[in-house]
Scaffold this active site. Structure first.
Site, mmCIF file in Angstrom:
data_model
loop_
_atom_site.group_PDB
_atom_site.id
_atom_site.type_symbol
_atom_site.label_atom_id
_atom_site.label_comp_id
_atom_site.label_asym_id
_atom_site.label_seq_id
_atom_site.Cartn_x
_atom_site.Cartn_y
_atom_site.Cartn_z
ATOM 1 N N ASP A 37 39.314 -0.539 61.463
ATOM 2 C CA ASP A 37 40.405 -1.073 62.283
ATOM 3 C C ASP A 37 40.981 -2.356 61.687
ATOM 4 O O ASP A 37 42.196 -2.580 61.716
ATOM 5 C CB ASP A 37 39.893 -1.371 63.698
ATOM 6 C CG ASP A 37 39.699 -0.102 64.508
ATOM 7 O OD1 ASP A 37 40.112 0.970 64.038
ATOM 8 O OD2 ASP A 37 39.125 -0.193 65.609
ATOM 9 N N TYR A 40 43.292 -1.510 58.882
ATOM 10 C CA TYR A 40 44.533 -0.947 59.433
ATOM 11 C C TYR A 40 45.421 -2.068 59.980
ATOM 12 O O TYR A 40 46.626 -2.110 59.714
ATOM 13 C CB TYR A 40 44.197 0.057 60.537
ATOM 14 C CG TYR A 40 45.416 0.655 61.211
ATOM 15 C CD1 TYR A 40 46.017 1.802 60.712
ATOM 16 C CD2 TYR A 40 45.972 0.067 62.341
ATOM 17 C CE1 TYR A 40 47.140 2.359 61.317
ATOM 18 C CE2 TYR A 40 47.097 0.599 62.949
ATOM 19 C CZ TYR A 40 47.674 1.743 62.441
ATOM 20 O OH TYR A 40 48.786 2.275 63.037
ATOM 21 N N ASP A 41 44.806 -2.974 60.740
ATOM 22 C CA ASP A 41 45.561 -4.108 61.292
ATOM 23 C C ASP A 41 46.162 -4.966 60.187
ATOM 24 O O ASP A 41 47.296 -5.451 60.300
ATOM 25 C CB ASP A 41 44.659 -4.962 62.181
ATOM 26 C CG ASP A 41 44.285 -4.270 63.476
ATOM 27 O OD1 ASP A 41 45.030 -3.358 63.906
ATOM 28 O OD2 ASP A 41 43.239 -4.622 64.063
ATOM 29 N N GLU A 111 42.672 -7.956 81.569
ATOM 30 C CA GLU A 111 41.763 -6.821 81.746
ATOM 31 C C GLU A 111 41.170 -6.432 80.401
ATOM 32 O O GLU A 111 41.662 -6.835 79.341
ATOM 33 C CB GLU A 111 42.507 -5.637 82.371
ATOM 34 C CG GLU A 111 43.666 -5.116 81.544
ATOM 35 C CD GLU A 111 44.515 -4.101 82.296
ATOM 36 O OE1 GLU A 111 44.199 -3.792 83.451
ATOM 37 O OE2 GLU A 111 45.509 -3.620 81.711
ATOM 38 N N LYS A 113 40.146 -4.225 77.181
ATOM 39 C CA LYS A 113 40.797 -3.196 76.363
ATOM 40 C C LYS A 113 39.753 -2.160 75.945
ATOM 41 O O LYS A 113 39.007 -2.369 74.991
ATOM 42 C CB LYS A 113 41.454 -3.828 75.132
ATOM 43 C CG LYS A 113 42.273 -2.847 74.303
ATOM 44 C CD LYS A 113 42.971 -3.556 73.153
ATOM 45 C CE LYS A 113 43.837 -2.591 72.378
ATOM 46 N NZ LYS A 113 43.066 -1.523 71.716
ATOM 47 N N GLU A 171 42.878 5.208 80.465
ATOM 48 C CA GLU A 171 42.127 5.411 79.228
ATOM 49 C C GLU A 171 40.941 6.315 79.519
ATOM 50 O O GLU A 171 40.182 6.086 80.473
ATOM 51 C CB GLU A 171 41.626 4.062 78.703
ATOM 52 C CG GLU A 171 41.386 4.024 77.219
ATOM 53 C CD GLU A 171 42.668 3.869 76.422
ATOM 54 O OE1 GLU A 171 42.614 4.010 75.188
ATOM 55 O OE2 GLU A 171 43.740 3.613 77.027
ATOM 56 N N LYS A 287 48.664 -9.248 80.640
ATOM 57 C CA LYS A 287 49.966 -8.787 81.116
ATOM 58 C C LYS A 287 50.581 -9.826 82.047
ATOM 59 O O LYS A 287 49.860 -10.509 82.779
ATOM 60 C CB LYS A 287 49.817 -7.475 81.892
ATOM 61 C CG LYS A 287 49.198 -6.336 81.109
ATOM 62 C CD LYS A 287 48.968 -5.125 82.005
ATOM 63 C CE LYS A 287 48.350 -3.966 81.228
ATOM 64 N NZ LYS A 287 48.049 -2.808 82.096
ATOM 65 N N LYS A 311 42.754 -8.872 70.064
ATOM 66 C CA LYS A 311 41.733 -8.059 69.398
ATOM 67 C C LYS A 311 40.565 -8.938 68.955
ATOM 68 O O LYS A 311 40.757 -9.969 68.315
ATOM 69 C CB LYS A 311 42.327 -7.341 68.180
ATOM 70 C CG LYS A 311 43.408 -6.326 68.518
ATOM 71 C CD LYS A 311 42.829 -5.063 69.124
ATOM 72 C CE LYS A 311 42.103 -4.207 68.104
ATOM 73 N NZ LYS A 311 42.989 -3.553 67.138
#
Length: 706
Positions: A37, A40-41, A111, A113, A171, A287, A311
């Site tokens: 990951d 990729y990031d 919240e 992830k 999810e 959010k 992240k």
């Protein structure tokens, strides 16, 4: 900018678009992770930076302009009523604070992830009519038949007055324990295990046969809605309350916070406790709580401006398996370990990972030369989860378990019939076993000899000149003298592998361990002798643990020491008498008797006795003795849990035992009280459910002092 530089930027953008899209297809459509990951990031961040600098190079197929993957041909396509978006990411507090400032004054809903598979549920008049994956954000895959097998997703919503149509987003995931059980079952069937929970959730939901999906304990948590004209709520948090009232699975861990500092504190809290959760997370989602502000902020081409994902540092990466070697432990156990291409994960560079035994190597399906998925959770030893089979090129080779010890050449064999582990049969003469036993007895949980760490244990047992080794067995430990220590020179060994560390020239690093350059004693030499003198009077249970008797750990040793009161009485007891002790079964009792039947083991006891080591509990007269019955905690069963500040775990347990109590490891109706520190978990919850008294360590200290 010159035409040459622009051409280079254009070529790099094209390369990045192709590479990232390739990995996105593998992830979203093939349930396969070909790169870590973090990598990729990094690629995506590089592409975003180039496109910011050269907006004219942005193309329609750029990952910065699109969402997810595409609908798989295996399933019928479903067009979402309202688009499903991706999330932009931040990776630092500074980036998070910058986003919060841009997003407005709050409040913000925070919240967890969950690392799972996004799903869109369409309900019409309260009845589930379709379920679809995210796909490219506009069109997903119809997985309705499979979703209907997931128990936590209601076919009909509870309550009344449901909207004529509403899309519920959430999810789908595997719980940590459920994932482990699934892989155990796959291995038992001779099938390859899943590399991670996210892949397993995706693969399980995309089964052609819904019965396979039904056999796997998938779960879901809701994190929002799609199409819902005129939703009768003002805030995201109110929305969650309404969805919960409909019987939809919602998280209890979200919080609405007003200040940026509170948001950062929430992020830190769950970063520290992520491994205590029932499901895996890879970050926190923040959010804007007010729905009107969400509408005002709007969206970019692929993500909402009113939400962001923070992240965490990656704990799972891809790297190459260079070799599989064997390490020998203090009880002779031969443990395969992986040598991997160095990679940074969970804040440190990893070069080695555990593989437990030859059956685990086979079950994980890894070959030497594979690209493998490596996991390191916090301080946990790095673990290989599995291979990335799609990247094999035919040069990989299978691991073959050796038949002899790599350090002494003695045979490797099971100790007992049915034992999976192979062990070196040369317990007295194997240098690896002696080195590991000496390092173990010096550790904090055993004799707590500060100056006898792994490096010192190596020097004492394996100096350059083997004739100068002062420790030929543990029997020599308490007879060490300064004259024996000063001449010792040895290679510095790596505690993970037992192999010499190399200097800048690539040669084994050789050092004087116990003397300074002028020949005078180094501080570590004087401290070691002082520590050894103090260790002679350690509690009996620590002396027992230091002998490295198989199966005898601190819990059983405390029970044995408390019951018998002396080493001689423990070793004189019959198997039946030993088995009567709380926490001591037939296997452990047999192990004790087998250990003392060996001549050189008995020599350790006699040499320690002659050196003045205290081998009994003063005032204890054997089974039934009342010497330890008194004390402020007499007859009490006490549990300590959480992070303690004043006491170490060993100190508080010793304080309980030496004052007549029992240091229990689990909470039950017999528990007298619980000492709870910070971040106390399930034990605290169980104590509260049972109505058992819970005190702080400050109150415990007061009771300890009468």
């Amino acid at each position: 900018m010159s035409d040459l530089l622009l051409a280079a930027a254009k070529a790099r953008v094209a390369e990045l678009v192709d590479t990232i899209n390739h990995h996105r297809r593998a992830y979203y459509e093939g349930n396969t992770v070909l790169i870590a990951d973090s990598e990729y990031d990094r690629l995506l961040q590089e592409l975003e930076a180039l496109e910011r600098e050269h907006p004219e190079l942005i193309t329609g197929d750029s990952p910065t302009q699109t969402v997810g993957g595409s609908a798989n041909q295996t399933f019928s396509p479903v067009t979402h009523l309202d688009r499903m978006w991706s999330l932009d990411n931040v990776f630092s507090d500074e980036e998070m604070l910058a986003w919060l400032e841009k997003a407005g004054s709050g409040p913000f809903l925070c919240e967890l992830k969950i690392d799972g598979l996004a799903i869109n549920l369409r309900y019409e008049n309260g009845r589930l009519v379709s379920a679809a994956t995210r796909g490219d954000g506009s069109v997903g895959e119809d997985v309705t038949a499979n979703v209907l097998t997931i128990k936590s997703i209601p076919r009909e919503l509870e309550g009344q007055n449901h909207p004529s149509v509403v899309e519920i987003r959430g999810e789908i995931f595997f719980g940590v324990e459920d994932f482990a059980k699934l892989n155990e079952g796959l291995i038992a069937e001779g099938k390859a295990p899943f590399a991670n929970p996210r892949n397993s959730a995706s693969g399980s939901l995309r089964q052609k046969d819904a019965r396979v999906t039904a056999s796997r304990p998938l779960r879901m948590l809701v994190h929002g809605v799609g199409a819902w004209p005129d939703a009768p709520v003002l805030n995201q948090s109110d929305l969650y309350g309404l969805l919960k009232g409909w019987g939809l699975p919602t998280s209890e861990r979200y919080r609405v916070l007003a200040e940026p500092a509170q948001v950062l504190a929430y992020i830190r809290e769950f970063e520290a406790n992520r491994h205590k959760l029932e499901h895996e997370i890879d970050g926190v989602v923040v959010k804007v709580d007010q729905l009107s502000e969400q509408r005002d902020l709007g969206y970019t081409s692929r993500a909402p401006r009113w939400a962001i994902a923070y992240k965490y540092a990656p704990e799972q990466v891809n790297t190459r398996l260079l070799d599989i070697r064997i390490g020998i432990g203090r009880t002779g156990r031969a443990t395969p370990y992986a040598v991997v291409e160095p990679v940074k994960v969970a804040g440190s560079v990893v070069e080695f990972a555990t593989l437990h035994n030859q059956d685990v190597v086979k079950a994980k399906g890894v070959l030497i030369g594979d690209t493998i998925v490596l996991r390191k959770a916090g301080d946990v030893i790095p673990e290989i989860l599995g291979p990335v089979v799609e990247l094999r090129d035919g040069s990989e080779r299978a691991f073959v378990m050796p038949t002899v010890c790599p350090e002494c050449g003695s045979p490797l064999a099971p100790s007992n019939e049915g034992d999976v582990d192979l062990r070196c049969q040369n317990s007295k003469g194997c240098p690896a076993q002696l080195r590991e036993r000496v390092a173990y007895l010096g550790s904090r949980g055993v004799l707590d000899i500060e100056a006898l760490g792994y490096v010192a244990a190596c020097a004492l047992t394996q100096p350059l000149d083997s004739e100068m080794a002062p420790l030929r067995s543990e029997a020599d430990l308490f007879d060490l003298t300064l004259e024996q220590l000063l001449p010792i020179r040895a290679a510095v060994l790596d505690p993970d592998t037992g192999l010499p560390k190399l200097d800048d020239a690539g040669q084994p690093k050789i050092v004087d361990f116990f003397r300074k350059k002028d020949g005078s004693p180094a501080e570590v030499a004087l401290k070691l002798l002082k520590n050894l003198e103090e260790a002679k009077f350690k509690p009996l249970w620590r002396i027992l643990v230091s002998l490295s008797i198989r199966h005898v750990g601190p819990v059983a040793a405390r029970s044995l020491a408390s019951h018998f009161g002396s080493l001689d009485r423990i070793f004189a007891a019959s198997e039946a008498e030993l088995s009567e002790v709380d926490g001591v079964g037939a296997t452990l009792a047999q192990s004790i008797q087998e250990w003392i039947s060996v001549d050189w083991h008995r020599e350790i006891i006699e040499r320690w006795r002659a050196a003045g080591v205290q081998l009994d509990t003063p005032g204890h007269d054997g089974p039934g003795s009342t010497a330890t019955a008194g004390g402020v905690f007499a007859g009490m069963s006490i549990v300590a849990t959480g992070s303690l500040k004043t006491f170490t775990r060993e100190q508080i347990e010793e304080a309980i035992i030496s004052n007549g109590g029992k240091a229990a490891s689990s909470v039950s109706k017999k528990t007298s009280f619980v000492v709870a520190g910070d971040n106390a978990g399930s034990k605290l919850a169980k104590a509260e459910d049972l109505g058992i008294e819970v005190i702080t360590e400050e109150v415990f200290a007061q009771r300890l002092n009468g």
